[in-house]
Motif scaffolding. Structure first.
Motif, PDB file in Angstrom:
ATOM      1  N   ALA A 191     -23.920 -82.510 -45.189  1.00 34.30           N
ATOM      2  CA  ALA A 191     -22.596 -82.064 -45.615  1.00 34.30           C
ATOM      3  C   ALA A 191     -22.153 -80.824 -44.828  1.00 34.30           C
ATOM      4  CB  ALA A 191     -22.593 -81.758 -47.110  1.00 34.30           C
ATOM      5  N   HIS A 192     -23.099 -79.956 -44.510  1.00 37.23           N
ATOM      6  CA  HIS A 192     -22.785 -78.767 -43.716  1.00 37.23           C
ATOM      7  C   HIS A 192     -22.392 -79.167 -42.300  1.00 37.23           C
ATOM      8  CE1 HIS A 192     -23.731 -75.266 -41.132  1.00 37.23           C
ATOM      9  NE2 HIS A 192     -23.272 -74.554 -42.155  1.00 37.23           N
ATOM     10  N   ALA A 193     -23.141 -80.102 -41.712  1.00 41.05           N
ATOM     11  CA  ALA A 193     -22.819 -80.572 -40.357  1.00 41.05           C
ATOM     12  C   ALA A 193     -21.457 -81.261 -40.342  1.00 41.05           C
ATOM     13  CB  ALA A 193     -23.898 -81.527 -39.867  1.00 41.05           C
ATOM     14  N   ALA A 194     -21.152 -82.027 -41.399  1.00 47.29           N
ATOM     15  CA  ALA A 194     -19.863 -82.718 -41.480  1.00 47.29           C
ATOM     16  C   ALA A 194     -18.714 -81.723 -41.575  1.00 47.29           C
ATOM     17  CB  ALA A 194     -19.849 -83.662 -42.675  1.00 47.29           C
ATOM     18  N   LEU A 199     -14.121 -79.022 -39.285  1.00 46.12           N
ATOM     19  CA  LEU A 199     -13.386 -77.766 -39.112  1.00 46.12           C
ATOM     20  C   LEU A 199     -13.168 -77.455 -37.636  1.00 46.12           C
ATOM     21  CD1 LEU A 199     -12.110 -75.387 -40.587  1.00 46.12           C
ATOM     22  CD2 LEU A 199     -14.342 -74.251 -40.566  1.00 46.12           C
ATOM     23  N   ALA A 200     -14.190 -77.696 -36.809  1.00 44.66           N
ATOM     24  CA  ALA A 200     -14.058 -77.430 -35.377  1.00 44.66           C
ATOM     25  C   ALA A 200     -12.972 -78.300 -34.754  1.00 44.66           C
ATOM     26  CB  ALA A 200     -15.389 -77.671 -34.678  1.00 44.66           C
ATOM     27  N   THR A 201     -12.934 -79.564 -35.151  1.00 45.02           N
ATOM     28  CA  THR A 201     -11.927 -80.485 -34.609  1.00 45.02           C
ATOM     29  C   THR A 201     -10.520 -80.090 -35.042  1.00 45.02           C
ATOM     30  OG1 THR A 201     -13.504 -82.321 -34.580  1.00 45.02           O
ATOM     31  CG2 THR A 201     -11.172 -82.888 -34.541  1.00 45.02           C
ATOM     32  N   LEU A 202     -10.353 -79.811 -36.334  1.00 49.83           N
ATOM     33  CA  LEU A 202      -9.022 -79.478 -36.851  1.00 49.83           C
ATOM     34  C   LEU A 202      -8.549 -78.119 -36.335  1.00 49.83           C
ATOM     35  CD1 LEU A 202      -9.307 -80.741 -40.552  1.00 49.83           C
ATOM     36  CD2 LEU A 202      -8.311 -81.897 -38.566  1.00 49.83           C
ATOM     37  N   TRP A 203      -9.462 -77.194 -36.102  1.00 45.72           N
ATOM     38  CA  TRP A 203      -9.081 -75.876 -35.601  1.00 45.72           C
ATOM     39  C   TRP A 203      -8.437 -75.970 -34.221  1.00 45.72           C
ATOM     40  CZ3 TRP A 203      -8.125 -71.134 -37.141  1.00 45.72           C
ATOM     41  CH2 TRP A 203      -8.158 -70.080 -36.226  1.00 45.72           C
ATOM     42  N   THR A 204      -8.948 -76.858 -33.391  1.00 47.46           N
ATOM     43  CA  THR A 204      -8.379 -77.015 -32.042  1.00 47.46           C
ATOM     44  C   THR A 204      -6.990 -77.637 -32.078  1.00 47.46           C
ATOM     45  OG1 THR A 204      -9.387 -79.212 -31.733  1.00 47.46           O
ATOM     46  CG2 THR A 204     -10.684 -77.299 -31.045  1.00 47.46           C
ATOM     47  N   GLN A 205      -6.639 -78.272 -33.195  1.00 44.58           N
ATOM     48  CA  GLN A 205      -5.338 -78.938 -33.329  1.00 44.58           C
ATOM     49  C   GLN A 205      -4.357 -78.128 -34.173  1.00 44.58           C
ATOM     50  OE1 GLN A 205      -6.569 -82.613 -35.163  1.00 44.58           O
ATOM     51  NE2 GLN A 205      -7.716 -83.316 -33.377  1.00 44.58           N
ATOM     52  N   ARG A 206      -4.682 -76.877 -34.487  1.00 45.03           N
ATOM     53  CA  ARG A 206      -3.887 -76.066 -35.407  1.00 45.03           C
ATOM     54  C   ARG A 206      -2.504 -75.745 -34.849  1.00 45.03           C
ATOM     55  NH1 ARG A 206      -7.317 -72.876 -32.590  1.00 45.03           N
ATOM     56  NH2 ARG A 206      -6.646 -70.817 -31.859  1.00 45.03           N
ATOM     57  N   ASP A 209       0.467 -69.687 -33.556  1.00 47.07           N
ATOM     58  CA  ASP A 209       0.889 -68.411 -34.157  1.00 47.07           C
ATOM     59  C   ASP A 209       0.543 -68.278 -35.634  1.00 47.07           C
ATOM     60  OD1 ASP A 209       2.037 -67.729 -31.673  1.00 47.07           O
ATOM     61  OD2 ASP A 209       3.879 -68.806 -32.191  1.00 47.07           O
ATOM     62  N   LEU A 210      -0.569 -68.837 -36.049  1.00 44.21           N
ATOM     63  CA  LEU A 210      -1.015 -68.643 -37.433  1.00 44.21           C
ATOM     64  C   LEU A 210      -1.718 -67.294 -37.552  1.00 44.21           C
ATOM     65  CD1 LEU A 210      -2.553 -72.158 -38.271  1.00 44.21           C
ATOM     66  CD2 LEU A 210      -0.281 -71.298 -38.860  1.00 44.21           C
ATOM     67  N   PRO A 211      -1.545 -66.600 -38.677  1.00 45.70           N
ATOM     68  CA  PRO A 211      -2.217 -65.311 -38.868  1.00 45.70           C
ATOM     69  C   PRO A 211      -3.667 -65.495 -39.319  1.00 45.70           C
ATOM     70  CG  PRO A 211      -0.872 -65.786 -40.768  1.00 45.70           C
ATOM     71  CD  PRO A 211      -0.639 -66.919 -39.798  1.00 45.70           C
ATOM     72  N   LEU A 212      -4.371 -66.388 -38.640  1.00 46.88           N
ATOM     73  CA  LEU A 212      -5.764 -66.677 -38.954  1.00 46.88           C
ATOM     74  C   LEU A 212      -6.588 -66.384 -37.709  1.00 46.88           C
ATOM     75  CD1 LEU A 212      -5.208 -70.136 -40.731  1.00 46.88           C
ATOM     76  CD2 LEU A 212      -5.455 -67.882 -41.829  1.00 46.88           C
ATOM     77  N   ASN A 213      -7.584 -65.538 -37.850  1.00 45.44           N
ATOM     78  CA  ASN A 213      -8.338 -65.083 -36.682  1.00 45.44           C
ATOM     79  C   ASN A 213      -9.504 -65.982 -36.307  1.00 45.44           C
ATOM     80  OD1 ASN A 213      -6.708 -62.736 -36.415  1.00 45.44           O
ATOM     81  ND2 ASN A 213      -7.899 -61.735 -38.041  1.00 45.44           N
ATOM     82  N   SER A 214      -9.889 -66.892 -37.196  1.00 40.56           N
ATOM     83  CA  SER A 214     -11.069 -67.717 -36.932  1.00 40.56           C
ATOM     84  C   SER A 214     -11.028 -68.979 -37.773  1.00 40.56           C
ATOM     85  CB  SER A 214     -12.342 -66.930 -37.260  1.00 40.56           C
ATOM     86  OG  SER A 214     -12.413 -66.663 -38.655  1.00 40.56           O
ATOM     87  N   ARG A 215     -11.939 -69.887 -37.456  1.00 43.93           N
ATOM     88  CA  ARG A 215     -12.087 -71.097 -38.263  1.00 43.93           C
ATOM     89  C   ARG A 215     -12.477 -70.733 -39.693  1.00 43.93           C
ATOM     90  NH1 ARG A 215     -16.115 -74.751 -34.736  1.00 43.93           N
ATOM     91  NH2 ARG A 215     -17.056 -72.703 -34.429  1.00 43.93           N
ATOM     92  N   TYR A 216     -13.257 -69.670 -39.827  1.00 39.88           N
ATOM     93  CA  TYR A 216     -13.675 -69.264 -41.171  1.00 39.88           C
ATOM     94  C   TYR A 216     -12.474 -68.811 -41.998  1.00 39.88           C
ATOM     95  CZ  TYR A 216     -16.905 -67.516 -44.735  1.00 39.88           C
ATOM     96  OH  TYR A 216     -17.619 -67.320 -45.903  1.00 39.88           O
ATOM     97  N   ASP A 217     -11.527 -68.102 -41.380  1.00 39.38           N
ATOM     98  CA  ASP A 217     -10.293 -67.735 -42.075  1.00 39.38           C
ATOM     99  C   ASP A 217      -9.567 -68.986 -42.554  1.00 39.38           C
ATOM    100  OD1 ASP A 217     -10.736 -65.069 -41.707  1.00 39.38           O
ATOM    101  OD2 ASP A 217      -9.183 -64.774 -40.179  1.00 39.38           O
ATOM    102  N   ALA A 218      -9.540 -70.008 -41.698  1.00 47.24           N
ATOM    103  CA  ALA A 218      -8.878 -71.263 -42.069  1.00 47.24           C
ATOM    104  C   ALA A 218      -9.583 -71.909 -43.260  1.00 47.24           C
ATOM    105  CB  ALA A 218      -8.866 -72.219 -40.877  1.00 47.24           C
ATOM    106  N   LYS A 299     -10.751 -82.271 -46.469  1.00 48.15           N
ATOM    107  CA  LYS A 299     -10.076 -82.333 -45.174  1.00 48.15           C
ATOM    108  C   LYS A 299      -8.560 -82.172 -45.315  1.00 48.15           C
ATOM    109  CE  LYS A 299      -9.539 -85.233 -41.049  1.00 48.15           C
ATOM    110  NZ  LYS A 299      -9.919 -86.519 -40.401  1.00 48.15           N
ATOM    111  N   PRO A 300      -7.898 -82.806 -46.315  1.00 49.13           N
ATOM    112  CA  PRO A 300      -6.447 -82.625 -46.444  1.00 49.13           C
ATOM    113  C   PRO A 300      -6.031 -81.168 -46.660  1.00 49.13           C
ATOM    114  CG  PRO A 300      -7.148 -84.527 -47.699  1.00 49.13           C
ATOM    115  CD  PRO A 300      -8.388 -83.811 -47.270  1.00 49.13           C
ATOM    116  N   ALA A 301      -6.822 -80.409 -47.412  1.00 54.63           N
ATOM    117  CA  ALA A 301      -6.492 -79.003 -47.641  1.00 54.63           C
ATOM    118  C   ALA A 301      -6.654 -78.197 -46.356  1.00 54.63           C
ATOM    119  CB  ALA A 301      -7.378 -78.422 -48.740  1.00 54.63           C
ATOM    120  N   ILE A 302      -7.670 -78.520 -45.555  1.00 53.82           N
ATOM    121  CA  ILE A 302      -7.851 -77.825 -44.272  1.00 53.82           C
ATOM    122  C   ILE A 302      -6.680 -78.141 -43.340  1.00 53.82           C
ATOM    123  CG2 ILE A 302      -9.352 -77.542 -42.264  1.00 53.82           C
ATOM    124  CD1 ILE A 302     -11.692 -78.400 -44.046  1.00 53.82           C
ATOM    125  N   GLU A 303      -6.283 -79.402 -43.309  1.00 55.83           N
ATOM    126  CA  GLU A 303      -5.142 -79.790 -42.469  1.00 55.83           C
ATOM    127  C   GLU A 303      -3.880 -79.059 -42.901  1.00 55.83           C
ATOM    128  OE1 GLU A 303      -6.268 -84.355 -41.168  1.00 55.83           O
ATOM    129  OE2 GLU A 303      -5.379 -84.001 -43.139  1.00 55.83           O
TER     130      GLU A 303
END
Length: 346
Positions: A191-194, A199-206, A209-218, A299-303
């Motif tokens: 589950a952690h690997a998933a 998150l890595a995939t969706l972060w590259t598609q963000r 100009d979002l006020p988020l400094n990292s994937r962890y912020d997202a 995943k929908p909430a991350i998107e």
């Protein structure tokens, strides 16, 4: 007379041999029909969910003995041996737990054992669960080894190969299959690997100009969105509200984060005094995002967090029917609160 006696004797022997041959052929035919029927006749299964567990190194003789001992078969061991030889699976049966569902035949069971089709079970991590709730679900999972019992969070994260990470939010809500002998650590590792991959995939598609400094912020923001609404159509709007508040340096003022910070002291109702009691997760007293996620976002909430809806909305309040009323200004928000929370609609 002697010649006639000899002829009679030979005729008697021929008749006896014929009778014996007919008996042999009849017996062989009966045996073959009975053996063929055995291979395609369902086993004696008394209830659904039954299984048989074959340990490593178990001999074929012991496997048959186990099946007979569980009352699944009354057939002679010879039948099982001949069937395995006929199917060319003798000596190729895999250890493991196998499902014995109503209607399964000896042929099907041996095929499953030869192909290693062991019994799989499922455990689901639900969107919006906290890490504590995930551990509770894993502790209740049938036939799953519970290696996390009595182990602190830091050690759990180290054991799954993520030392130094906080567990909250870092496991993707999804249904995970497992077999007997697997550990809850195996589920958490997957589950952690998933989540890391998603998150890595969706972060590259963000969005830009979002006020988020990292994937962890997202991930943190997504967990807040997850807890604020379960409606797919509202997630981007709620994410948009929080993004704009972050851009304007406004307090997020999100109750789910306050509740998370209250821990075990939360009894189902949040009071005004709770909103003024400072904790690292009190977004009424502290600016910006809380220090960690507050739940496992799907995943929908991350998107939604990475693709917030555009607009001017800065506020929202629950209507009480699962939806929210959104507002651009504080005056409009106060009217919505009066209407939907205090029931003083004008």
């Amino acid at each position: 007379m002697k010649r006639n006696s000899a002829n009679v004797g030979r005729a008697s022997w021929r008749l006896l041999l014929l009778v014996l041959l007919l008996v042999f052929i009849g017996t062989a035919a009966w045996f073959w029909r009975d053996f063929t029927r055995f291979g395609t006749t369902p086993l004696h299964v008394s209830e659904t969910g039954e299984s048989v567990e074959i340990g490593r190194g178990t001999s074929f003789k012991d496997i048959v003995h186990q099946l007979r001992g569980q009352g699944l078969s009354t057939a002679a061991p010879l039948y099982w041996r001949l069937l395995a030889e006929q199917m060319h699976v003798s000596g190729r049966l895999h250890a493991g737990e196998y499902a014995i569902e109503p209607g399964i035949t000896p042929q099907q069971l041996l095929t499953n054992m030869a192909e290693g089709k062991v019994l799989q079970r499922d455990v689901t991590i639900v969107d919006g669960w906290t890490f504590r709730e995930v551990l509770q679900a894993l502790a209740k999972a049938d036939k799953l080894k519970h290696d996390t019992a009595g182990v602190d969070d830091a050690t759990i994260m180290q054991k799954i190969g993520a030392p130094g990470e906080k567990p909250e939010g870092n496991f993707l809500p999804e249904t995970y299959a497992y077999v007997k002998g697997d550990s809850d650590l195996d589920i958490l590792r997957r589950a952690h690997a998933a989540m890391s991959k998603t998150l890595a995939t969706l972060w590259t598609q963000r969005a830009p100009d979002l006020p988020l400094n990292s994937r962890y912020d997202a991930l943190i923001l997504a967990s807040i969105v997850e807890k604020e609404t379960g409606r797919a159509d509202e997630r981007p709007r709620i994410a948009g509200v929080f993004i704009r508040r972050l851009q304007k340096k406004m307090l997020l003022q999100t109750d789910p984060s306050v509740i998370y910070g209250m821990g075990s002291s939360y009894a189902g109702t949040i009071h005004k005094s709770d909103l003024t009691t400072d904790t690292p997760y009190n977004t009424y007293t502290r600016p910006g995002l809380p220090p960690t996620p507050i739940a496992m976002p799907g995943k929908p909430a991350i998107e939604a967090a990475l693709h917030p809806a555009a607009g001017d909305e800065l506020y929202f309040v629950a209507r009480g029917d699962g939806t929210h009323a959104f507002a651009n200004t504080l005056d409009e928000q106060n009217r919505n609160v009066a209407c939907y929370q205090l029931k003083h609609c004008q």
